[in-house]
Design a protein around this motif. Structure first.
Motif, mmCIF file in Angstrom:
data_model
loop_
_atom_site.group_PDB
_atom_site.id
_atom_site.type_symbol
_atom_site.label_atom_id
_atom_site.label_comp_id
_atom_site.label_asym_id
_atom_site.label_seq_id
_atom_site.Cartn_x
_atom_site.Cartn_y
_atom_site.Cartn_z
ATOM 1 N N UNK A 1 1.381 -7.272 -5.621
ATOM 2 C CA UNK A 1 0.426 -6.274 -6.094
ATOM 3 C C UNK A 1 0.658 -4.968 -5.358
ATOM 4 N N UNK A 2 0.265 -3.870 -6.000
ATOM 5 C CA UNK A 2 0.412 -2.554 -5.406
ATOM 6 C C UNK A 2 -0.949 -1.867 -5.365
ATOM 7 N N UNK A 3 -1.253 -1.277 -4.214
ATOM 8 C CA UNK A 3 -2.415 -0.396 -4.078
ATOM 9 C C UNK A 3 -1.848 1.013 -3.946
ATOM 10 N N UNK A 4 -2.107 1.846 -4.953
ATOM 11 C CA UNK A 4 -1.634 3.234 -4.953
ATOM 12 C C UNK A 4 -2.787 4.105 -4.483
ATOM 13 N N UNK A 5 -2.626 4.753 -3.327
ATOM 14 C CA UNK A 5 -3.638 5.659 -2.798
ATOM 15 C C UNK A 5 -3.470 6.985 -3.537
ATOM 16 N N UNK A 6 -4.416 7.245 -4.444
ATOM 17 C CA UNK A 6 -4.324 8.418 -5.304
ATOM 18 C C UNK A 6 -4.945 9.639 -4.632
ATOM 19 N N UNK A 7 -4.089 10.621 -4.399
ATOM 20 C CA UNK A 7 -4.499 11.913 -3.850
ATOM 21 C C UNK A 7 -3.502 12.942 -4.367
ATOM 22 N N UNK A 8 -3.797 14.200 -4.169
ATOM 23 C CA UNK A 8 -2.849 15.237 -4.588
ATOM 24 C C UNK A 8 -1.524 15.075 -3.844
ATOM 25 N N UNK B 1 1.277 -4.666 3.251
ATOM 26 C CA UNK B 1 2.462 -4.010 3.791
ATOM 27 C C UNK B 1 2.326 -2.539 3.468
ATOM 28 N N UNK B 2 2.460 -1.697 4.483
ATOM 29 C CA UNK B 2 2.293 -0.260 4.280
ATOM 30 C C UNK B 2 3.630 0.421 4.036
ATOM 31 N N UNK B 3 3.610 1.340 3.109
ATOM 32 C CA UNK B 3 4.768 2.159 2.753
ATOM 33 C C UNK B 3 5.296 2.880 3.997
ATOM 34 N N UNK B 4 6.610 2.855 4.188
ATOM 35 C CA UNK B 4 7.225 3.546 5.331
ATOM 36 C C UNK B 4 7.613 4.962 4.929
ATOM 37 N N UNK B 5 7.353 5.919 5.807
ATOM 38 C CA UNK B 5 7.687 7.305 5.502
ATOM 39 C C UNK B 5 8.955 7.773 6.194
ATOM 40 N N UNK B 6 9.421 7.040 7.161
ATOM 41 C CA UNK B 6 10.665 7.412 7.843
ATOM 42 C C UNK B 6 11.825 6.865 7.018
ATOM 43 N N UNK C 1 0.856 -1.178 0.000
ATOM 44 C CA UNK C 1 0.000 0.000 0.000
ATOM 45 C C UNK C 1 0.894 1.231 0.000
ATOM 46 N N UNK C 2 0.900 1.953 -1.141
ATOM 47 C CA UNK C 2 1.726 3.152 -1.300
ATOM 48 C C UNK C 2 0.839 4.376 -1.126
ATOM 49 N N UNK C 3 1.205 5.225 -0.188
ATOM 50 C CA UNK C 3 0.354 6.365 0.153
ATOM 51 C C UNK C 3 1.226 7.500 0.694
ATOM 52 N N UNK C 4 0.691 8.704 0.575
ATOM 53 C CA UNK C 4 1.364 9.866 1.155
ATOM 54 C C UNK C 4 1.101 9.897 2.652
ATOM 55 N N UNK C 5 2.013 10.472 3.381
ATOM 56 C CA UNK C 5 1.901 10.528 4.841
ATOM 57 C C UNK C 5 0.579 11.156 5.289
ATOM 58 N N UNK C 6 0.087 12.140 4.553
ATOM 59 C CA UNK C 6 -1.167 12.803 4.911
ATOM 60 C C UNK C 6 -2.372 11.880 4.752
#
Length: 120
Positions: free
Chosen positions: A52-59, A28-33, A3-8
């Motif tokens: 597989x990848x789940x891309x959380x699409x946001x600005x 597995x969640x993307x790490x931001x640190x 799961x790839x996502x922005x920290x926000x």
């Protein structure tokens, strides 16, 4: 599923990851640190192991270079990418044909559809 996502967008991403796990799909969640991510040896092990990848699409997700690196790696490896859209934003051209699910309107319906796409 990675799961790839922005920290926000972490609260949404955590909900998706929990629901994926409850549905029998390990997440597995993307790490931001960046200090915890060992990119020096090449690709992070979670990217290589996940199929597989789940891309959380946001600005925010569109502006995060680490997220772009993640989906680019999956695309290069020809691994499936699905887009969990949480706000109005156009996906990058390179992955615009990936299945996209609108979580902005109805979470349960979008999640069911996404599970079907991830399971096929």
């Amino acid at each position: 599923a990675y799961v790839a996502y922005a920290e926000q967008d972490e609260e949404f991403a955590q909900r998706v990851a929990d629901d994926l796990s409850n549905s029998g799909i390990a997440a597995w969640m993307h790490e931001h640190d960046s200090d915890n991510v060992a990119w020096a040896g090449g690709v992070h092990p979670a990217l290589a192991e996940c199929t597989r990848l789940v891309f959380v699409l946001s600005s925010h997700g569109l502006q995060d270079p680490a997220i772009a690196e993640a989906w680019a790696f999956f695309k290069q490896q020809r691994k499936p990418i699905v887009i969990a859209q949480i706000e109005r934003a156009d996906p990058p051209d390179e992955i615009r044909r990936s299945p996209r699910f609108d979580f902005e309107r109805e979470y349960k319906k979008a999640f069911r559809q996404m599970i079907q796409a991830l399971s096929s």
